[in-house]
Enzyme design. Structure first.
Site, PDB file in Angstrom:
ATOM      1  N   LYS A  53     103.033 -10.170  14.504  1.00 21.22           N
ATOM      2  CA  LYS A  53     102.095  -9.547  15.527  1.00 21.22           C
ATOM      3  C   LYS A  53     101.245 -10.581  16.245  1.00 21.22           C
ATOM      4  O   LYS A  53     101.133 -10.425  17.384  1.00 21.22           O
ATOM      5  CB  LYS A  53     101.100  -8.582  14.787  1.00 21.22           C
ATOM      6  CG  LYS A  53     101.779  -7.201  14.512  1.00 21.22           C
ATOM      7  CD  LYS A  53     101.232  -6.170  13.715  1.00 21.22           C
ATOM      8  CE  LYS A  53     102.056  -5.064  13.203  1.00 21.22           C
ATOM      9  NZ  LYS A  53     101.331  -4.181  12.374  1.00 21.22           N
ATOM     10  N   GLN A  97      96.251  -2.792   9.013  1.00 20.77           N
ATOM     11  CA  GLN A  97      97.751  -2.512   8.560  1.00 20.77           C
ATOM     12  C   GLN A  97      97.668  -1.775   7.213  1.00 20.77           C
ATOM     13  O   GLN A  97      96.756  -1.932   6.325  1.00 20.77           O
ATOM     14  CB  GLN A  97      97.867  -4.114   8.153  1.00 20.77           C
ATOM     15  CG  GLN A  97      99.627  -4.382   7.798  1.00 20.77           C
ATOM     16  CD  GLN A  97     100.498  -3.956   8.661  1.00 20.77           C
ATOM     17  OE1 GLN A  97     100.539  -4.547   9.970  1.00 20.77           O
ATOM     18  NE2 GLN A  97     101.577  -3.615   8.214  1.00 20.77           N
ATOM     19  N   ASP A 120      97.391   1.923  17.296  1.00 24.99           N
ATOM     20  CA  ASP A 120      98.386   2.458  16.528  1.00 24.99           C
ATOM     21  C   ASP A 120      98.669   4.111  16.896  1.00 24.99           C
ATOM     22  O   ASP A 120      99.867   4.671  16.576  1.00 24.99           O
ATOM     23  CB  ASP A 120      98.018   2.453  15.052  1.00 24.99           C
ATOM     24  CG  ASP A 120      98.770   1.254  14.306  1.00 24.99           C
ATOM     25  OD1 ASP A 120      99.774   0.883  14.585  1.00 24.99           O
ATOM     26  OD2 ASP A 120      97.987   0.719  13.281  1.00 24.99           O
TER      27      ASP A 120
HETATM   28  N1  GUN Z   1     102.351  -0.482   8.220  1.00 23.35           N
HETATM   29  C1  GUN Z   1     103.748  -0.203   8.353  1.00 23.35           C
HETATM   30  N2  GUN Z   1     103.745   0.138   9.636  1.00 23.35           N
HETATM   31  C2  GUN Z   1     102.704   0.141  10.467  1.00 23.35           C
HETATM   32  C3  GUN Z   1     102.402   0.282  11.463  1.00 23.35           C
HETATM   33  O1  GUN Z   1     103.090   0.667  12.576  1.00 23.35           O
HETATM   34  N3  GUN Z   1     100.758   0.063  11.850  1.00 23.35           N
HETATM   35  C4  GUN Z   1     100.210  -0.138  10.998  1.00 23.35           C
HETATM   36  N4  GUN Z   1      98.775  -0.195  11.083  1.00 23.35           N
HETATM   37  N5  GUN Z   1     100.511  -0.602   9.587  1.00 23.35           N
HETATM   38  C5  GUN Z   1     101.724  -0.126   9.281  1.00 23.35           C
END
Ligand code: GUN
Length: 283
Positions: A53, A97, A120
């Site tokens: 990211k 996350q 998200d």
């Molecule tokens: N963990 C696995 N997929 C995601 C996601 O799309 N966003 C977040 N914040 N954590 C994750």
């Protein structure tokens, strides 16, 4: 043989546009949009996602703030940090996350994020907005899948769509987006009876169950479009999807590979949501 839906190519095209949007934002505002990513603990998979990211942000010109906490951090301290980021005008998007360590209440954390910075789209306000079709952000994985279907001119209207998996992150919002496009949607899960027959009727199948090669060729109608959200490790350490690719690609008309299908799109949608958030916040 099925046509390959290439998430790397579509992703690169969309990221070119995002880079132009970031550049325009910078010209107008004198600063780049900012994304803060919080990671708690040292889960190796999370570390990989967060690193990717960060890299993707830098490539399109988004300012990326990476905030790392030890697994021992208290919920209170984490919430305090979120409050700080909510107030910080240079931060347009906040992502925590998941998963979080067991002593931290995930809902409490998600609920604390300012819905306008919730890139998200996990906050209940944003989830509710998606339910009624009045949204600014979509969760990244389902949004990326819709972008793939659009790029490859797959129409959803009137089609029988089957979503396998009912998570809040993928399955449930995916079903809503397909419904919004006038698909006839069935959601299957671990308690579903007769999944074979249900899948065999489907024109579009989205598989997000987290089980290696769950969807087999005999579950697929000839000509169906297959979207594989799975990221599993095979015995040899290689990535394997939720779809038995070899068999299914002989029956389907289009299919996403793993890796190189849905995966690259997810981060692309996060970048897009960050730019959307930045634009909304300056209004
Ligand atoms: N963990 C696995 N997929 C995601 C996601 O799309 N966003 C977040 N914040 N954590 C994750």
């Amino acid at each position: 043989m099925a046509e390959i839906i290439n998430g790397k190519i579509v992703s690169a095209k969309i990221r070119e546009q995002i880079a132009r949007d970031v550049s325009d934002f910078k010209t107008a505002e004198g600063r780049a949009p900012g994304l803060a990513v919080i990671v708690v603990g040292d889960d190796p998979a999370s570390a990989v996602y967060v690193r990717n990211k960060h890299k993707a942000c830098l490539e399109v010109g988004i300012t990326s703030y990476q905030i790392e906490f030890p697994a021992s951090i208290s919920e209170e301290e984490l919430l305090f940090k979120i409050d700080e980021l909510n107030r910080d005008e240079s931060v347009n998007g906040i992502l925590v996350q998941l998963p979080l360590p067991k002593h931290i209440n995930e809902s409490a954390v998600i609920n604390r994020i300012d819905p306008k910075k919730d890139v998200d789209a996990f906050h209940p306000e944003n989830v509710g907005r998606i339910m009624i079709g009045d949204y600014s952000f979509l969760p990244c994985t389902p949004a990326g899948i819709m972008a793939l279907l659009d790029y490859y001119n797959v129409t959803v209207e009137g089609k029988r769509c089957v979503v396998i998996g009912r998570s809040n992150i993928v399955g449930k919002p995916m079903a809503l987006l397909l419904l919004e496009r006038n698909g006839t949607v069935t959601v299957c899960h671990s308690k579903t009876r007769g999944i074979l027959e249900i899948c065999r009727e489907a024109d579009i199948i989205v598989v997000a169950v987290g089980r290696k090669e769950f969807l087999k060729a005999d579950m697929v109608k000839p000509g169906a479009v297959i979207i594989d959200v799975g990221i599993n490790r095979g015995a040899d350490g290689k990535l394997v999807g939720d779809v038995a690719f070899e068999g299914v690609s002989a029956v389907a008309s289009m299919i996403t590979p793993v890796p190189g299908g849905v995966g690259p799109m997810t981060i692309t949608m996060l970048l897009q949501n960050t730019v959307t958030a930045a634009r909304m916040q300056k209004l």
